[in-house]
Structure formats: C-alpha cells, structure tokens
Design an enzyme around this catalytic site. Structure first.
Site, short mmCIF file in Angstrom:
data_model
loop_
_atom_site.label_atom_id
_atom_site.label_comp_id
_atom_site.label_asym_id
_atom_site.label_seq_id
_atom_site.Cartn_x
_atom_site.Cartn_y
_atom_site.Cartn_z
CG LEU A 148 -2.17 -1.06 1.47
CD1 LEU A 148 -2.26 -1.05 2.77
CD2 LEU A 148 -2.66 -1.27 -0.31
CG ASP A 149 0.63 4.42 -2.92
OD1 ASP A 149 1.56 3.48 -3.50
OD2 ASP A 149 -0.96 4.84 -3.61
NE ARG A 150 4.70 9.27 2.80
CZ ARG A 150 5.53 10.11 2.86
NH1 ARG A 150 6.75 10.22 2.64
NH2 ARG A 150 4.68 11.55 2.02
CB THR A 152 -3.26 3.91 0.43
OG1 THR A 152 -2.88 5.00 -0.40
CG2 THR A 152 -3.85 3.23 0.46
NE ARG A 249 -1.78 8.60 -5.06
CZ ARG A 249 -1.25 8.35 -4.71
NH1 ARG A 249 -0.32 8.04 -4.12
NH2 ARG A 249 0.13 9.09 -4.65
#
Length: 317
Positions: A148-150, A152, A249
C-alpha cells in the site's frame, strides 16, 4: 524494453537501444531505477547481481553497446539488508495465524525499507513481532505479498513463511485475491458503476510517477461503484482486478475524478473548507483463500478517524 516483472516490482530487464549506446552501466541503471544510487548500483555489480548478456558485469563504468541485454537480479545490495533492524512499533493486527497476518496499516507508514530509508517501516515492525521473518530476510521485503502507498491506510496481507508467501503471490497473480478500497474523489461521478481499463507504465518525464501509456506498460483494470454523492465529491468503492503501482490514483485521475487529498495525481486538498493531510484512500475489504486450510477469509477495516471525520461534515462536500 521487456515486460517480465511482477506487479509489485519495477522493471529489471532492458535491451539497449541506439540512443543509449556508450552510456556507463551505472549511469544508465540509476536513470532507470528509482531511489537507487550509483553507489548502490556499484555494490550490486560487486555482488554479481547485474548481468550483461547473461554474464555478471565486472565494471560499473562499462560502456553499453547496442542490443546489450541488462538484467538486475535483485534491487537490494548485500550491504543494505544488514541495515534493517527489528523495531518495536505498534501494529493493528486484524487477523493472525501460524501462516499469515493481516494488518490494518496506518497512513504514513512505509511498507518496506528502501535505500536511504531503513527504519520505521512495516517490515521493521514485523521483524520485531515475528522473529521467524528474519530467516526470510534475503531482501528488504520478508513476508510482503502486496503493498500500500505510504499515505494509504487499510488491510495488508503478510506471510509468515516462504511457502505461504509464494502461494499468496500466485493467488495475487491469478487475480484470486479480492481487494476493495474506499475513496473520496473530486467531482460528482455520473455513472453508478463502471470499469476503467487502461494500461499503466512509468511516466517518462517524472520517473517516480505512473501514467496511462501504451509504451512499456502493463494491463490495469479497476472497477468502481458509487456509494454516495455529495455536492462536489463522490464516495466510491473500488475493486482491483490488477495491482499496478498507484493504479487507483492514476485511473481516477484519468476519468477526471482524482482522489481527494492526493498531492501527486490530484489537487492535494479539499477546496471547500476541510483540511486533509493525505489522500482519501483506504483498503477497506480483503477476501482470499487460506493457502493451508483452504478456508475463505473475509475481512473489513472501517474508515480511520481522519477520513471518517471528512464524511461527517457533508456540508463541505
């Protein structure tokens, strides 16, 4: 360029074109691989982890020739793994057994170490809580199945042994793991539900960003369903069919409804009186078959307070 990498790793194989002839090997790879310094490339050469036409490179300054095939066997220099230490960091464990863990990741936490950032990541926390993962630490991602993105938040699946990790990664490749996200997006989405099918690749002008492109890209499919419409925004439930970097995104930006608060692919803020410190994106639901027992595991993580607070002020939305 070749497309032989998994959804969670950057490209690691290249065929040299005419315009790249004469470039130093270390300079070329530094331009192609984000966040990897020339010093790291030079260490990888020393480690024997970079191949030129199937043979280990011997000099970082090797001048590339037309049609040279460059392969990077690992993105982690031998010196880097030694820098990753166990750290006692609180984790929200949603599910746990002898084979795997599901974590409700907080926003702001990076999933795994990278060159120059070896502390305060999820992997550091996992090494402290689950010492057996140290046995897998041949790279910087022991147990990691997906990312997961930082900024998110939400559900993240982690394996506790190599057999489980391999089985879950195969499920991921076969699209057998269902991941659903909640996102608040800019604008009012007109369709009740739909699918975004557009290939994603690295943005040639901004190497740390992704974009929709037909060049060196991979198939990417995102399904969405409107949950609630507001005056200026829409809450949507999204399901990934593929798992490309920044997929949600990028896809939402492409249809004109970027994620609220996204500083890279959106405006980075809510325009109507609310401050949000990160993108409104949360890994909400996870469904998969347990690789050992065969049981179907279904989990859900409610919106964290910072995102729920936004929805509790509909007069601004």
């Amino acid at each position: 360029m070749d497309k032989n990498t998994t959804p969670t790793t950057p490209q690691t194989t290249w065929t040299i074109a005419e315009e790249q002839v004469g470039t130093r090997l270390d300079r070329f790879l530094t331009s192609q691989i984000d966040k990897l310094s020339r010093a790291s490339i030079q260490q990888l050469v020393t480690d024997g982890a970079i191949l030129i036409n199937g043979k280990p490179a011997t000099k970082p300054g090797y001048a590339l020739r037309r049609n040279d095939r460059i392969q990077v066997l690992t993105l982690v220099p031998s010196s880097a793994v030694k820098n990753v230490v166990a750290q006692t960091i609180p984790l929200d464990i949603v599910y746990e057994d002898a084979d795997l863990i599901v974590i409700n990741k907080v926003a702001g936490m990076v999933v795994h170490p990278a060159p120059g950032h070896y502390e305060d990541t999820l992997v550091n926390a996992l090494l402290a809580r689950y010492p057996e993962l140290k046995k897998q630490q041949e790279d910087l991602r022991p147990g990691i199945v997906h990312r997961l993105d930082r900024d998110t938040s939400g559900l993240l699946l982690v394996a506790r042994n190599l057999q489980t990790q391999g089985a879950l990664i195969e499920q991921m490749k076969a699209h057998q793991i269902e991941k659903r996200y909640l996102a608040l997006v800019e604008g009012v989405v007109s369709l009740d539900r739909g699918s975004i099918d557009a290939p994603i690749g690295r943005d040639p002008r901004h190497r740390q960003q992704m974009t929709i492109t037909s060049i060196d890209s991979k198939e990417a499919v995102t399904h969405f369903k409107v949950q609630e419409r507001f005056q200026h925004h829409t809450l949507v439930l999204l399901q990934l069919e593929t798992g490309r970097t920044h997929q949600i995104r990028v896809h939402l930006k492409a249809i004109g409804h970027p994620v609220v608060g996204d500083p890279t692919y959106g405006t980075g803020r809510i325009r109507y009186g609310i401050t949000l410190q990160r993108q409104f994106l949360h890994a909400y639901q996870l469904r998969f078959n347990h690789p050992t027992t065969g049981a179907t595991i279904e989990l859900e993580a409610p919106l964290p307070p910072d995102l729920q607070d936004i929805l509790d002020q509909p007069e601004f939305l």
